[in-house]
Design an enzyme around this catalytic site. Structure first.
Site, PDB file in Angstrom:
ATOM      1  N   LEU A  34       0.781  -1.192   0.004  1.00 59.97           N
ATOM      2  CA  LEU A  34      -0.004   0.024   0.065  1.00 59.97           C
ATOM      3  C   LEU A  34       0.850   1.263  -0.010  1.00 59.97           C
ATOM      4  CD1 LEU A  34      -2.896  -0.944   2.477  1.00 59.97           C
ATOM      5  CD2 LEU A  34      -3.027  -0.781   0.072  1.00 59.97           C
ATOM      6  N   GLY A  37       7.800   4.243   3.038  1.00 61.44           N
ATOM      7  CA  GLY A  37       8.700   5.452   3.622  1.00 61.44           C
ATOM      8  C   GLY A  37       9.832   5.019   4.151  1.00 61.44           C
ATOM      9  N   TYR A  39      10.333   4.709   7.370  1.00 63.83           N
ATOM     10  CA  TYR A  39      10.354   4.040   8.348  1.00 63.83           C
ATOM     11  C   TYR A  39      10.296   2.646   7.849  1.00 63.83           C
ATOM     12  CZ  TYR A  39       5.708   3.878   6.012  1.00 63.83           C
ATOM     13  OH  TYR A  39       4.649   3.989   5.149  1.00 63.83           O
ATOM     14  N   GLY A  40       9.599   2.035   6.790  1.00 61.11           N
ATOM     15  CA  GLY A  40       9.501   0.758   6.273  1.00 61.11           C
ATOM     16  C   GLY A  40       8.457   0.759   5.067  1.00 61.11           C
ATOM     17  N   ASP A 149       3.053  16.843  11.806  1.00 61.52           N
ATOM     18  CA  ASP A 149       3.510  16.077  10.539  1.00 61.52           C
ATOM     19  C   ASP A 149       2.404  16.094   9.556  1.00 61.52           C
ATOM     20  OD1 ASP A 149       5.734  15.334   8.473  1.00 61.52           O
ATOM     21  OD2 ASP A 149       5.310  13.395   9.159  1.00 61.52           O
TER      22      ASP A 149
END
Length: 340
Positions: A34, A37, A39-40, A149
């Site tokens: 999906l 980024g 982070y993963g 953010d």
């Protein structure tokens, strides 16, 4: 520390004691990627026993501390009950390479994908998104948390028509009042107070001292002293204002929030911030209120008033997200024949 912040810490402690190690493919059927980024990754999956569709968010263990993972998971699980916040399911586990938790799936991408460059969204759609995100932020703020953010990439679509959206990605969330290093970055989403902190850091790091021999030395040994600032909900208000502008115009009002940026300087002059007295700075209605900055000429007085409130250069005078509701329903954009 607020009651909610203390509860979040307690939940993280409890979850750390019970976090299991699992093999995802034994329990989930992974359908597709999906998003991804720094982070993963986020993958659409179906729980094999329950048949429940969900999004599995994978955090690289090499780049993510256990505490930051647990904070995002428990915040999303316990406090994100608003319909326009992405909430977690009660599933969290680890693998040899990742920390993972399950959350509500948003199948239609993010807001960034549907904002047409230099055009934006349909005005009714932009108002709908603004209403939902303002409600989501107000919900977080009611618990004493600040998102920090807000941007199109972190707003996810629940349908193709962009009628229902959810704010997600809570990795930057902090409790209001928390002291954190101020980070300036080149973007309109960066607040004016971040530039002021950056200038203060540059002055401090550039201070020269004289040794016993009369030689000038850098008092900080060449290291920049990071300025700590207090996390404040007004950061989210600023980002919401920039978001609304981007949705309506398909562009940003300025490339970076710095006083020597031409577009931002024009905006400051419009708000009568630059060169005004302290009494004028506290006024909500400058004398030349109708002298619009060029980048804001396409907006109706209603929308201009909203943006001026959310994008007030002084954080303590910035409007709150819940004030967006007062501006819904009326036109936000002038007729193109008139504005063009």
């Amino acid at each position: 520390m607020t009651t909610a912040a203390r509860l979040l810490d307690e939940l993280c402690h409890l979850t750390a004691q019970s976090l299991e190690s699992l093999e995802p493919l034994e329990h989930f059927q992974v359908i597709k990627l999906l998003g991804e980024g720094s982070y993963g990754q986020v993958k659409l999956a179906v729980h094999k026993k329950r048949g429940t569709p969900m999004a599995l968010k994978f955090f690289l263990r090499d780049d993510t501390s256990l505490l930051s993972f647990l904070r995002e998971y428990n915040l999303s699980l316990a406090f994100c009950t608003h319909p326009s916040l992405t909430s977690a399911f009660g599933i969290a586990f680890s693998t040899p390479t990742h920390y993972v938790f399950a959350q509500q799936p948003c199948l239609y991408g993010d807001l960034y994908d549907v904002i047409v460059p230099e055009v934006g969204l349909e005005e009714s759609c932009a108002q709908g998104v603004a209403s939902q995100i303002s409600g989501a932020l107000s919900h977080l703020h009611s618990y004493g948390f600040v998102h920090r953010d807000v941007k199109p990439e972190n707003i996810f679509l629940c349908d193709r028509e962009c009628r229902w959206v959810r704010l997600g990605d809570f990795g930057m969330v902090k409790a209001a009042g928390t002291r954190v290093p101020c980070v300036w970055y080149s973007s309109a989403y960066c607040t004016p107070e971040a530039e002021m902190a950056k200038k203060s850091e540059e002055i401090d790091s550039g201070t020269l001292e004289v040794d016993n021999n009369g030689n000038k030395q850098n008092g900080n040994s060449g290291k920049t002293q990071r300025m700590l600032v207090s996390v404040d909900p007004s950061t989210d208000s600023w980002a919401l204002g920039i978001l609304i502008y981007a949705m309506l115009m398909g562009s940003l009002p300025w490339s970076e929030t710095v006083s020597d940026n031409t577009a931002y300087k024009s905006y400051l002059q419009w708000t009568k911030w630059e060169g005004s007295t302290s009494q004028e700075r506290a006024s909500d209605q400058p004398k030349n209120f109708n002298q619009v900055a060029p980048k804001f000429a396409a907006f109706t007085p209603l929308a201009a008033c909203l943006l001026r409130s959310l994008l007030h250069p002084q954080s303590r005078l910035r409007g709150r997200p819940n004030e967006v509701e007062k501006y819904l329903g009326g036109a936000w954009l002038l007729d193109k024949d008139v504005s063009g």
